[in-house]
Design a protein around this motif. Structure first.
Motif, PDB file in Angstrom:
ATOM      1  N   GLY A   2       0.788  -1.218   0.000  1.00 40.34           N
ATOM      2  CA  GLY A   2       0.000   0.000   0.000  1.00 40.34           C
ATOM      3  C   GLY A   2       0.819   1.267   0.000  1.00 40.34           C
ATOM      4  N   LEU A   3       0.106   2.382  -0.045  1.00 39.43           N
ATOM      5  CA  LEU A   3       0.751   3.683  -0.104  1.00 39.43           C
ATOM      6  C   LEU A   3       1.534   4.021   1.152  1.00 39.43           C
ATOM      7  CD1 LEU A   3      -0.882   4.359  -2.761  1.00 39.43           C
ATOM      8  CD2 LEU A   3      -0.900   6.687  -1.882  1.00 39.43           C
ATOM      9  N   ASP A   4       1.213   3.405   2.273  1.00 37.41           N
ATOM     10  CA  ASP A   4       2.014   3.658   3.465  1.00 37.41           C
ATOM     11  C   ASP A   4       3.454   3.228   3.254  1.00 37.41           C
ATOM     12  OD1 ASP A   4       0.969   1.065   3.291  1.00 37.41           O
ATOM     13  OD2 ASP A   4       1.141   0.721   5.451  1.00 37.41           O
ATOM     14  N   GLN A   5       3.670   2.232   2.385  1.00 43.40           N
ATOM     15  CA  GLN A   5       5.029   1.771   2.072  1.00 43.40           C
ATOM     16  C   GLN A   5       5.584   2.442   0.813  1.00 43.40           C
ATOM     17  OE1 GLN A   5       6.446   0.001   4.470  1.00 43.40           O
ATOM     18  NE2 GLN A   5       4.446   0.205   5.442  1.00 43.40           N
ATOM     19  N   THR A   6       4.769   2.532  -0.228  1.00 49.94           N
ATOM     20  CA  THR A   6       5.282   3.075  -1.492  1.00 49.94           C
ATOM     21  C   THR A   6       5.604   4.558  -1.385  1.00 49.94           C
ATOM     22  OG1 THR A   6       3.070   3.560  -2.374  1.00 49.94           O
ATOM     23  CG2 THR A   6       3.961   1.361  -2.792  1.00 49.94           C
ATOM     24  N   SER A   7       4.972   5.266  -0.438  1.00 50.28           N
ATOM     25  CA  SER A   7       5.267   6.688  -0.260  1.00 50.28           C
ATOM     26  C   SER A   7       6.570   6.915   0.497  1.00 50.28           C
ATOM     27  CB  SER A   7       4.118   7.387   0.480  1.00 50.28           C
ATOM     28  OG  SER A   7       2.951   7.371  -0.298  1.00 50.28           O
ATOM     29  N   ARG A   8       7.226   5.858   0.868  1.00 49.29           N
ATOM     30  CA  ARG A   8       8.534   5.978   1.516  1.00 49.29           C
ATOM     31  C   ARG A   8       9.676   5.907   0.521  1.00 49.29           C
ATOM     32  NH1 ARG A   8       8.963   1.638   6.066  1.00 49.29           N
ATOM     33  NH2 ARG A   8      10.919   2.780   6.384  1.00 49.29           N
ATOM     34  N   VAL A   9       9.383   5.536  -0.728  1.00 43.92           N
ATOM     35  CA  VAL A   9      10.461   5.363  -1.710  1.00 43.92           C
ATOM     36  C   VAL A   9      10.331   6.438  -2.782  1.00 43.92           C
ATOM     37  CG1 VAL A   9      10.819   2.934  -1.243  1.00 43.92           C
ATOM     38  CG2 VAL A   9       9.104   3.576  -2.906  1.00 43.92           C
ATOM     39  N   LEU A  10      11.404   7.202  -2.940  1.00 41.98           N
ATOM     40  CA  LEU A  10      11.411   8.347  -3.857  1.00 41.98           C
ATOM     41  C   LEU A  10      12.474   8.168  -4.931  1.00 41.98           C
ATOM     42  CD1 LEU A  10      11.145  11.346  -1.366  1.00 41.98           C
ATOM     43  CD2 LEU A  10       9.531  10.874  -3.212  1.00 41.98           C
ATOM     44  N   LEU A  11      12.160   8.688  -6.111  1.00 40.62           N
ATOM     45  CA  LEU A  11      13.132   8.859  -7.183  1.00 40.62           C
ATOM     46  C   LEU A  11      13.426  10.353  -7.242  1.00 40.62           C
ATOM     47  CD1 LEU A  11      14.607   7.276  -9.457  1.00 40.62           C
ATOM     48  CD2 LEU A  11      12.736   7.949 -10.977  1.00 40.62           C
ATOM     49  N   THR A  12      14.679  10.734  -7.092  1.00 38.65           N
ATOM     50  CA  THR A  12      15.038  12.135  -6.944  1.00 38.65           C
ATOM     51  C   THR A  12      15.643  12.706  -8.218  1.00 38.65           C
ATOM     52  OG1 THR A  12      17.301  11.694  -6.194  1.00 38.65           O
ATOM     53  CG2 THR A  12      15.544  11.664  -4.518  1.00 38.65           C
ATOM     54  N   VAL A  61       6.218  -2.524  -5.721  1.00 37.99           N
ATOM     55  CA  VAL A  61       5.434  -3.759  -5.826  1.00 37.99           C
ATOM     56  C   VAL A  61       6.234  -4.822  -6.575  1.00 37.99           C
ATOM     57  CG1 VAL A  61       3.315  -4.769  -6.749  1.00 37.99           C
ATOM     58  CG2 VAL A  61       3.275  -2.469  -5.746  1.00 37.99           C
ATOM     59  N   ILE A  62       6.858  -4.430  -7.679  1.00 37.48           N
ATOM     60  CA  ILE A  62       7.668  -5.386  -8.446  1.00 37.48           C
ATOM     61  C   ILE A  62       8.869  -5.839  -7.629  1.00 37.48           C
ATOM     62  CG2 ILE A  62       8.908  -5.775 -10.598  1.00 37.48           C
ATOM     63  CD1 ILE A  62       5.902  -5.130 -10.944  1.00 37.48           C
ATOM     64  N   ALA A  63       9.534  -4.884  -6.990  1.00 37.46           N
ATOM     65  CA  ALA A  63      10.722  -5.220  -6.204  1.00 37.46           C
ATOM     66  C   ALA A  63      10.386  -6.160  -5.053  1.00 37.46           C
ATOM     67  CB  ALA A  63      11.372  -3.944  -5.678  1.00 37.46           C
ATOM     68  N   ALA A  64       9.242  -5.936  -4.404  1.00 42.19           N
ATOM     69  CA  ALA A  64       8.835  -6.792  -3.287  1.00 42.19           C
ATOM     70  C   ALA A  64       8.499  -8.202  -3.758  1.00 42.19           C
ATOM     71  CB  ALA A  64       7.657  -6.181  -2.552  1.00 42.19           C
ATOM     72  N   HIS A  65       8.057  -8.332  -5.010  1.00 39.42           N
ATOM     73  CA  HIS A  65       7.829  -9.666  -5.566  1.00 39.42           C
ATOM     74  C   HIS A  65       9.164 -10.328  -5.919  1.00 39.42           C
ATOM     75  CE1 HIS A  65       5.831 -12.969  -7.524  1.00 39.42           C
ATOM     76  NE2 HIS A  65       6.461 -12.720  -8.653  1.00 39.42           N
ATOM     77  N   LEU A  66      10.101  -9.534  -6.430  1.00 40.13           N
ATOM     78  CA  LEU A  66      11.418 -10.079  -6.738  1.00 40.13           C
ATOM     79  C   LEU A  66      12.138 -10.525  -5.473  1.00 40.13           C
ATOM     80  CD1 LEU A  66      12.650  -7.464  -9.374  1.00 40.13           C
ATOM     81  CD2 LEU A  66      12.197  -9.882  -9.807  1.00 40.13           C
ATOM     82  N   ASP A  67      12.063  -9.706  -4.435  1.00 44.90           N
ATOM     83  CA  ASP A  67      12.749  -9.984  -3.180  1.00 44.90           C
ATOM     84  C   ASP A  67      11.807  -9.656  -2.025  1.00 44.90           C
ATOM     85  OD1 ASP A  67      14.364 -10.254  -0.986  1.00 44.90           O
ATOM     86  OD2 ASP A  67      15.772  -8.661  -1.528  1.00 44.90           O
ATOM     87  N   PRO A  68      11.037 -10.630  -1.537  1.00 45.42           N
ATOM     88  CA  PRO A  68      10.080 -10.358  -0.456  1.00 45.42           C
ATOM     89  C   PRO A  68      10.726  -9.797   0.804  1.00 45.42           C
ATOM     90  CG  PRO A  68       9.606 -12.471  -1.490  1.00 45.42           C
ATOM     91  CD  PRO A  68      10.925 -12.016  -2.047  1.00 45.42           C
ATOM     92  N   GLY A  69      12.047  -9.984   0.958  1.00 42.56           N
ATOM     93  CA  GLY A  69      12.740  -9.459   2.119  1.00 42.56           C
ATOM     94  C   GLY A  69      12.833  -7.947   2.140  1.00 42.56           C
ATOM     95  N   GLN A  76       8.499  -6.011   5.196  1.00 39.37           N
ATOM     96  CA  GLN A  76       8.012  -6.867   6.270  1.00 39.37           C
ATOM     97  C   GLN A  76       6.520  -7.062   6.052  1.00 39.37           C
ATOM     98  OE1 GLN A  76       9.077  -5.609  10.227  1.00 39.37           O
ATOM     99  NE2 GLN A  76      11.182  -5.102   9.627  1.00 39.37           N
ATOM    100  N   TRP A  77       5.999  -8.229   6.470  1.00 41.48           N
ATOM    101  CA  TRP A  77       4.646  -8.611   6.100  1.00 41.48           C
ATOM    102  C   TRP A  77       3.844  -9.036   7.320  1.00 41.48           C
ATOM    103  CZ3 TRP A  77       3.905  -7.666   1.002  1.00 41.48           C
ATOM    104  CH2 TRP A  77       5.047  -7.622   0.187  1.00 41.48           C
ATOM    105  N   ASP A  80       6.213  -2.718   6.551  1.00 40.04           N
ATOM    106  CA  ASP A  80       7.460  -1.961   6.682  1.00 40.04           C
ATOM    107  C   ASP A  80       8.293  -2.224   5.432  1.00 40.04           C
ATOM    108  OD1 ASP A  80       9.316  -0.250   7.735  1.00 40.04           O
ATOM    109  OD2 ASP A  80      10.005  -1.589   9.336  1.00 40.04           O
ATOM    110  N   THR A  81       9.261  -1.340   5.163  1.00 46.11           N
ATOM    111  CA  THR A  81      10.058  -1.439   3.935  1.00 46.11           C
ATOM    112  C   THR A  81      11.507  -1.077   4.221  1.00 46.11           C
ATOM    113  OG1 THR A  81       8.170  -0.868   2.521  1.00 46.11           O
ATOM    114  CG2 THR A  81      10.359  -0.533   1.583  1.00 46.11           C
ATOM    115  N   ASP A  82      12.419  -1.863   3.668  1.00 48.29           N
ATOM    116  CA  ASP A  82      13.845  -1.546   3.687  1.00 48.29           C
ATOM    117  C   ASP A  82      14.117  -0.649   2.487  1.00 48.29           C
ATOM    118  OD1 ASP A  82      16.626  -1.459   3.471  1.00 48.29           O
ATOM    119  OD2 ASP A  82      16.889  -3.531   4.162  1.00 48.29           O
TER     120      ASP A  82
END
Length: 335
Positions: free
Chosen positions: A200-210, A260-268, A271-272, A311-313
């Motif tokens: 969800g957006l709670d996780q995707t809004s933590r990752v930015l392309l600058t 979403v794609i990255a989390a499918h590639l590497d579920p680590g 956190q789920w 949560d997201t690394d």
């Protein structure tokens, strides 16, 4: 290495003036992933109109050198409501390019409807295909309604929707774009009995392309990366005009769908937790609100129907994304 079969259901705008770039970057990340076998792109109305999304997807697969990848057209409107109010939001922003002249648009690679094609692929490879759904869920809902076996045949639905730990605060205070555009479709998916993973957006809004990332891509030897760098600067410029009170859009844009794609590639990377997920359909004020009950309330929770990211690394995600899209390693955050 055995490659995992995926279908990407998407509403891409990368390369279309005034349209979000994250769907296109997600598509590129998946196509460039040796771990995945992308069977095709199924296009849905959303960030852009259906015809524009098909056109954008055709151009993307050409740029990525996979010109034979199937691109299928799906639903051109939500299940029950039109898109007038959403399109009005986009058109009200200065600098929005608007839709192309229909005469310029490229069509799908086959006449098959996206939902029928997904049903056929899932029947051909039962239990093997993951559907990565990074737009409104209309195509998925249509397929589920047409085929009682579809949800069971799909290995997993990975959805970019909702927010498991807080409110989405995207297109409305409580609703994210994908859920708000067609909550009735999302409801069909959530009730399908299929295996569901939600980022969800709670996780995707933590990752930015600058802008610095865009400059890094502009310096790449790869033509696609250079083009993405140009598009990134243009999209950040648009966001700065559209959302002048959002300080982050002066220097960056969110990478919702690529996570979403990255989390499918590497579920680590994430956190789920398990949750019972529902979407609000009745109240106009709360339309598209996704509630993920993780059993933390005082009431007796309903049985879980999804696995949700909580949560997201961020550094791990950035390393993976920039390594594969910019074709240069991301800087070590510890340096």
């Amino acid at each position: 290495m055995s490659r995992r079969k995926v279908i990407i259901d998407t509403d891409p705008g990368l390369g279309e003036p005034g349209s979000d770039i994250d769907d296109g970057l997600a598509i590129a990340l998946a196509i460039r992933a040796p771990e995945l076998e992308v069977l095709g792109l199924t296009i849905v109305n959303g960030n852009v109109t259906l015809s524009t999304g098909v056109h954008v997807a055709r151009n993307l697969v050409d740029r990525l050198g996979v010109t034979d990848l199937p691109v299928l057209a799906g639903a051109d409107a939500p299940l029950t409501r039109d898109m007038a109010s959403v399109r009005a939001l986009f058109d009200a922003v200065p600098g929005h390019g608007g839709p192309r002249d229909p005469g310029e648009l490229r069509g799908p690679t086959a006449e098959s409807d996206a939902a029928d094609w997904m049903i056929e692929q899932a029947e051909r490879y039962p239990g093997e295909i993951t559907v990565l759904a990074i737009g409104p869920m209309t195509n998925l809902a249509v397929a589920i309604r047409r085929s009682p076996a579809f949800a069971a045949n799909v290995r997993e639905f990975v959805l970019m929707a909702g927010s498991a730990t807080t409110y989405a605060q995207n297109i409305t205070v409580v609703g994210d774009f994908n859920a708000y555009v067609d909550p009735e479709a999302l409801d069909v998916v959530l009730r399908s009995g299929g295996r569901i993973t939600m980022v969800g957006l709670d996780q995707t809004s933590r990752v930015l392309l600058t802008r610095d990332d865009a400059d890094q891509m502009l310096a790449s030897v790869d033509p696609f990366s250079k083009w993405v760098g140009e598009c990134t600067h243009a999209w950040i410029d648009y966001l700065a005009r559209a959302f002048p009170k959002r300080a982050e859009h002066e220097f960056g844009c969110f990478l919702h769908d690529p996570l979403v794609i990255a989390a499918h590639l590497d579920p680590g990377i994430c956190q789920w937790d398990t949750a019972h997920v529902e979407v609000e359909l009745i109240s106009d004020l709360a339309r598209g609100l996704v509630v993920a009950d993780r059993g933390l309330s005082l009431t007796v929770p309903a049985p879980s129907n999804a696995t949700v990211a909580v949560d997201t690394d961020v550094d791990a995600f950035r390393r993976l994304f920039l390594d594969r899209i910019a074709l240069t390693p991301a800087p070590d955050p510890g340096i």
